[in-house]
Write a protein that holds these residues in place. Structure first.
Motif, PDB file in Angstrom:
ATOM      1  N   ASN A   1      -6.861  48.189  41.102  1.00 23.85           N
ATOM      2  CA  ASN A   1      -7.630  49.436  41.097  1.00 23.85           C
ATOM      3  C   ASN A   1      -9.048  49.295  41.649  1.00 23.85           C
ATOM      4  N   SER A   2      -9.342  48.181  42.306  1.00 19.77           N
ATOM      5  CA  SER A   2     -10.633  48.077  42.981  1.00 19.77           C
ATOM      6  C   SER A   2     -10.602  48.890  44.269  1.00 19.77           C
ATOM      7  N   ASP A   3     -11.739  49.445  44.638  1.00 19.84           N
ATOM      8  CA  ASP A   3     -11.831  50.180  45.899  1.00 19.84           C
ATOM      9  C   ASP A   3     -11.992  49.231  47.082  1.00 19.84           C
ATOM     10  N   ALA A   4     -12.578  48.070  46.822  1.00 18.19           N
ATOM     11  CA  ALA A   4     -12.758  47.075  47.884  1.00 18.19           C
ATOM     12  C   ALA A   4     -12.948  45.706  47.245  1.00 18.19           C
ATOM     13  N   ILE A   5     -12.601  44.663  48.024  1.00 24.33           N
ATOM     14  CA  ILE A   5     -12.749  43.284  47.576  1.00 24.33           C
ATOM     15  C   ILE A   5     -13.781  42.593  48.457  1.00 24.33           C
ATOM     16  N   LEU A   6     -14.762  41.955  47.814  1.00 27.06           N
ATOM     17  CA  LEU A   6     -15.765  41.152  48.516  1.00 27.06           C
ATOM     18  C   LEU A   6     -15.467  39.680  48.276  1.00 27.06           C
ATOM     19  N   ILE A   7     -15.207  38.923  49.338  1.00 24.80           N
ATOM     20  CA  ILE A   7     -14.981  37.483  49.205  1.00 24.80           C
ATOM     21  C   ILE A   7     -16.293  36.774  49.541  1.00 24.80           C
ATOM     22  N   LEU A   8     -16.877  36.113  48.526  1.00 18.09           N
ATOM     23  CA  LEU A   8     -18.208  35.524  48.697  1.00 18.09           C
ATOM     24  C   LEU A   8     -18.210  34.007  48.670  1.00 18.09           C
ATOM     25  N   THR A   9     -17.140  33.382  48.185  1.00 18.33           N
ATOM     26  CA  THR A   9     -17.085  31.920  48.097  1.00 18.33           C
ATOM     27  C   THR A   9     -15.742  31.432  48.626  1.00 18.33           C
ATOM     28  N   ALA A  10     -15.766  30.378  49.413  1.00 16.62           N
ATOM     29  CA  ALA A  10     -14.531  29.852  50.012  1.00 16.62           C
ATOM     30  C   ALA A  10     -13.925  28.744  49.153  1.00 16.62           C
ATOM     31  N   HIS A  11     -13.653  29.043  47.867  1.00 12.33           N
ATOM     32  CA  HIS A  11     -12.961  28.058  47.037  1.00 12.33           C
ATOM     33  C   HIS A  11     -11.620  27.696  47.690  1.00 12.33           C
ATOM     34  N   GLN A  12     -11.236  26.444  47.585  1.00 14.37           N
ATOM     35  CA  GLN A  12     -10.048  25.967  48.289  1.00 14.37           C
ATOM     36  C   GLN A  12      -8.798  26.761  47.935  1.00 14.37           C
ATOM     37  N   ASN A  13      -8.628  27.102  46.653  1.00 12.36           N
ATOM     38  CA  ASN A  13      -7.389  27.789  46.270  1.00 12.36           C
ATOM     39  C   ASN A  13      -7.350  29.238  46.743  1.00 12.36           C
ATOM     40  N   PHE A  14      -8.455  29.782  47.245  1.00 15.90           N
ATOM     41  CA  PHE A  14      -8.425  31.137  47.793  1.00 15.90           C
ATOM     42  C   PHE A  14      -7.644  31.190  49.109  1.00 15.90           C
ATOM     43  N   PHE A  15      -7.588  30.057  49.810  1.00 16.74           N
ATOM     44  CA  PHE A  15      -6.897  30.048  51.103  1.00 16.74           C
ATOM     45  C   PHE A  15      -5.384  30.225  50.946  1.00 16.74           C
ATOM     46  N   SER A  16      -4.863  30.028  49.747  1.00 11.19           N
ATOM     47  CA  SER A  16      -3.422  30.182  49.518  1.00 11.19           C
ATOM     48  C   SER A  16      -3.061  31.567  48.993  1.00 11.19           C
ATOM     49  N   ILE A  17      -4.043  32.453  48.881  1.00 10.09           N
ATOM     50  CA  ILE A  17      -3.763  33.811  48.407  1.00 10.09           C
ATOM     51  C   ILE A  17      -2.931  34.558  49.447  1.00 10.09           C
ATOM     52  N   ASN A  18      -1.849  35.149  49.014  1.00  9.86           N
ATOM     53  CA  ASN A  18      -1.028  35.985  49.898  1.00  9.86           C
ATOM     54  C   ASN A  18      -1.693  37.354  49.989  1.00  9.86           C
ATOM     55  N   PRO A  19      -2.143  37.764  51.186  1.00  8.38           N
ATOM     56  CA  PRO A  19      -2.873  39.034  51.298  1.00  8.38           C
ATOM     57  C   PRO A  19      -2.049  40.267  50.931  1.00  8.38           C
ATOM     58  N   GLU A  20      -0.732  40.105  50.813  1.00  7.13           N
ATOM     59  CA  GLU A  20       0.097  41.245  50.398  1.00  7.13           C
ATOM     60  C   GLU A  20      -0.274  41.721  49.000  1.00  7.13           C
ATOM     61  N   ILE A  21      -0.932  40.850  48.223  1.00  5.60           N
ATOM     62  CA  ILE A  21      -1.339  41.231  46.872  1.00  5.60           C
ATOM     63  C   ILE A  21      -2.293  42.423  46.885  1.00  5.60           C
ATOM     64  N   PHE A  22      -3.066  42.568  47.966  1.00  2.00           N
ATOM     65  CA  PHE A  22      -4.013  43.671  48.049  1.00  2.00           C
ATOM     66  C   PHE A  22      -3.273  45.011  48.194  1.00  2.00           C
ATOM     67  N   ASN A  23      -2.218  45.024  48.979  1.00  2.00           N
ATOM     68  CA  ASN A  23      -1.421  46.237  49.124  1.00  2.00           C
ATOM     69  C   ASN A  23      -0.720  46.603  47.825  1.00  2.00           C
ATOM     70  N   LYS A  24      -0.315  45.614  47.084  1.00  5.98           N
ATOM     71  CA  LYS A  24       0.417  45.867  45.841  1.00  5.98           C
ATOM     72  C   LYS A  24      -0.472  46.443  44.751  1.00  5.98           C
ATOM     73  N   LEU A  25      -1.748  46.028  44.723  1.00  8.20           N
ATOM     74  CA  LEU A  25      -2.604  46.363  43.584  1.00  8.20           C
ATOM     75  C   LEU A  25      -3.738  47.335  43.906  1.00  8.20           C
ATOM     76  N   MET A  26      -3.868  47.714  45.180  1.00  8.63           N
ATOM     77  CA  MET A  26      -4.940  48.629  45.564  1.00  8.63           C
ATOM     78  C   MET A  26      -4.353  49.839  46.279  1.00  8.63           C
ATOM     79  N   LYS A  27      -4.988  51.003  46.103  1.00 12.02           N
ATOM     80  CA  LYS A  27      -4.480  52.217  46.730  1.00 12.02           C
ATOM     81  C   LYS A  27      -4.672  52.177  48.247  1.00 12.02           C
ATOM     82  N   LYS A  28      -5.896  51.950  48.671  1.00 13.61           N
ATOM     83  CA  LYS A  28      -6.225  51.805  50.086  1.00 13.61           C
ATOM     84  C   LYS A  28      -7.000  50.501  50.234  1.00 13.61           C
ATOM     85  N   PRO A  29      -6.298  49.402  50.427  1.00  9.61           N
ATOM     86  CA  PRO A  29      -6.963  48.093  50.350  1.00  9.61           C
ATOM     87  C   PRO A  29      -8.037  47.888  51.419  1.00  9.61           C
ATOM     88  N   ILE A  30      -9.197  47.433  50.923  1.00  5.48           N
ATOM     89  CA  ILE A  30     -10.315  47.061  51.781  1.00  5.48           C
ATOM     90  C   ILE A  30     -10.725  45.647  51.399  1.00  5.48           C
TER      91      ILE A  30
END
Length: 461
Positions: free
Chosen positions: A405-434
């Motif tokens: 339910n976030s309107d937008a996601i800000l990525i501010l830190t390049a933690h190593q495990n963030f690189f394995s995030i499947n971006p499809e998660i944004f479509n699943k959990l956000m109405k209009k993913p930004i």
């Protein structure tokens, strides 16, 4: 205390080596934070009885109860457990008692900035006064803290000597520097591999520091002619990075408008033998780079010399990057006719750098402050800060809770495990993913395929 131990600065090289091997040299590390505690651990591991001193009572109690506070430092916890078990390392808040038990004092104290970007040496100055009061005569003081050239000679030594001239540098005590060079998150590796700088007020102090550090660290020790030159080298290496990050940030701002991907440019450029790659981002944080640049600037100001223009402009560029990040966010929200005011913004990563639990001068702080002023609902997920208060916001336990339910996601830190995030998660959990990616985590082509509205520093859209 053994009379000979109280006169370490009078001993010859073979006597020092003998004392080291017999564990007759006692060490106090004053300031047992991110760098000081690992330093104390390695000194204790070498066989030297070591006392860690800190004003943080909670930290001292944790250490004495075998609770290691730096879980983001690989390999260090095992050594910590061993030296605590063998009672080679203890911690205390009582600096008077600690100084009475040792003849080597290592200062690993913070040197932050004031709100006016003036280096704050109050911790070192305060401890300098206590050293004047409680130091055993003929002891050795080693400063690992990062200070500007001339601080040791012009400020710290007079404080230790005192107006009453209780001590005289080079005669009744000796002093020098061995600036820390470890990278948070890689401290043990750096302690084992990176050369160290040694500078003293005279040849004797440099020799003593080299003998002691050679006993603890199996790295090259680079001899400097004096303290201020050693400190100048330390600052030069870090300011180099700050300036080059500013250079890349400036290119990134231009390339965004030209439709050029800065990461594609950098990937090709780094293949040239004489190009050292740096990356853009939402700002430069941490206790080193921003502070070190201002230490150089302050060194010029305090000596009535011209301010280094390139360093000053680089600071301005890097300090504007949080505002540019917010502009990217506003632009993306505007593209779907959504106002940033009172929107719900998810923040991915608040540490000032990847893979560490540290928010000192993190760009996230300024960004979050601006979002608060816009009455935004802010949600944070950072694997190093789970369900805890950061910048007066309770962090989320799971990444899904932050995204949902976030309107937008800000990525501010390049933690190593963030690189394995499947971006499809944004479509699943956000109405209009930004997604606003300030660290180049995601592949633009993949986000476009998923029809995710995307903005990134130095990236076309």
């Amino acid at each position: 205390m053994n009379l000979e131990l109280s006169k370490i600065i009078t001993l010859q090289s073979d006597q020092i080596n003998s004392q080291l091997n017999l564990d007759s040299i006692k060490v106090a590390v004053v300031g047992i934070g991110r760098i000081g505690l690992p330093t104390a651990i390695l000194f204790a591991k070498s066989g030297l009885t070591t006392i860690g001193v800190d004003i943080n009572q909670n930290l001292v109690e944790k250490i004495n109860h075998s609770i290691f506070p730096l879980d983001d430092e690989p390999g260090m916890k095992e050594i910590f457990n061993d030296v605590i078990k063998n009672k080679k390392l203890i911690a205390t808040v009582d600096i008077k008692h600690a100084l009475s038990q040792v003849n080597v004092v290592i200062l690993s104290l913070p040197t932050p900035m004031t709100d006016n970007n003036i280096p704050d040496y109050s911790s070192l100055e305060s401890v300098g006064k206590q050293i004047h009061d409680f130091l055993c005569p003929n002891s050795l003081v080693i400063v690992e803290s990062t200070v500007e050239p001339g601080f040791i000679e012009n400020i710290l030594i007079p404080i230790i000597e005192g107006q009453d001239k209780k001590f005289e540098a080079g005669k009744s005590f000796s002093i020098g520097v061995c600036p820390e060079t470890a990278n948070p998150g890689e401290i043990l590796k750096d302690f084992k591999t990176l050369p160290r700088l040694v500078g003293g007020i005279n040849n004797k102090s440099s020799e003593l520091i080299s003998l002691i550090y050679s006993h603890v660290f199996s790295v090259d020790l680079i001899q400097m002619p004096n303290c201020k030159t050693a400190n100048a080298v330390k600052l030069t290496t870090n300011v180099f990075r700050d300036v080059n990050i500013a250079f890349v940030n400036e290119l990134a701002l231009l390339f965004e408008k030209l439709g050029i991907d800065i990461f594609t440019v950098l990937d090709a450029a780094k293949r040239k033998y004489n190009f050292q790659v740096h990356y853009p981002g939402s700002g430069v944080g941490g206790p080193c780079l921003p502070v070190n640049s201002y230490q150089i600037i302050n060194s010029a100001l305090s000596n009535s010399l011209p301010i280094p223009k390139l360093i000053s402009v680089s600071r301005e560029i890097n300090e504007r990057m949080p505002i540019h990040t917010l502009q990217l966010l506003k632009d993306a929200l505007d593209s779907i006719d959504k106002k940033i005011i009172k929107s719900t913004i998810g923040i991915l990563g608040v540490s000032y750098k990847p893979n560490v639990k540290d928010i000192q001068l993190a760009p996230a702080e300024k960004i979050i402050s601006e979002l608060k002023s816009l009455e935004c609902n802010i949600k944070i997920f950072d694997p190093y800060f789970i369900s805890t208060d950061v910048f007066s916001i309770r962090t989320e336990q799971k990444i899904e809770d932050m995204i949902s339910n976030s309107d937008a996601i800000l990525i501010l830190t390049a933690h190593q495990n963030f690189f394995s995030i499947n971006p499809e998660i944004f479509n699943k959990l956000m109405k209009k993913p930004i997604v606003i990616d300030t660290r180049g985590i995601f592949d633009i082509t993949e986000l476009n395929r998923l029809k995710i509205i995307y903005r990134g520093i130095g990236r076309p859209y």
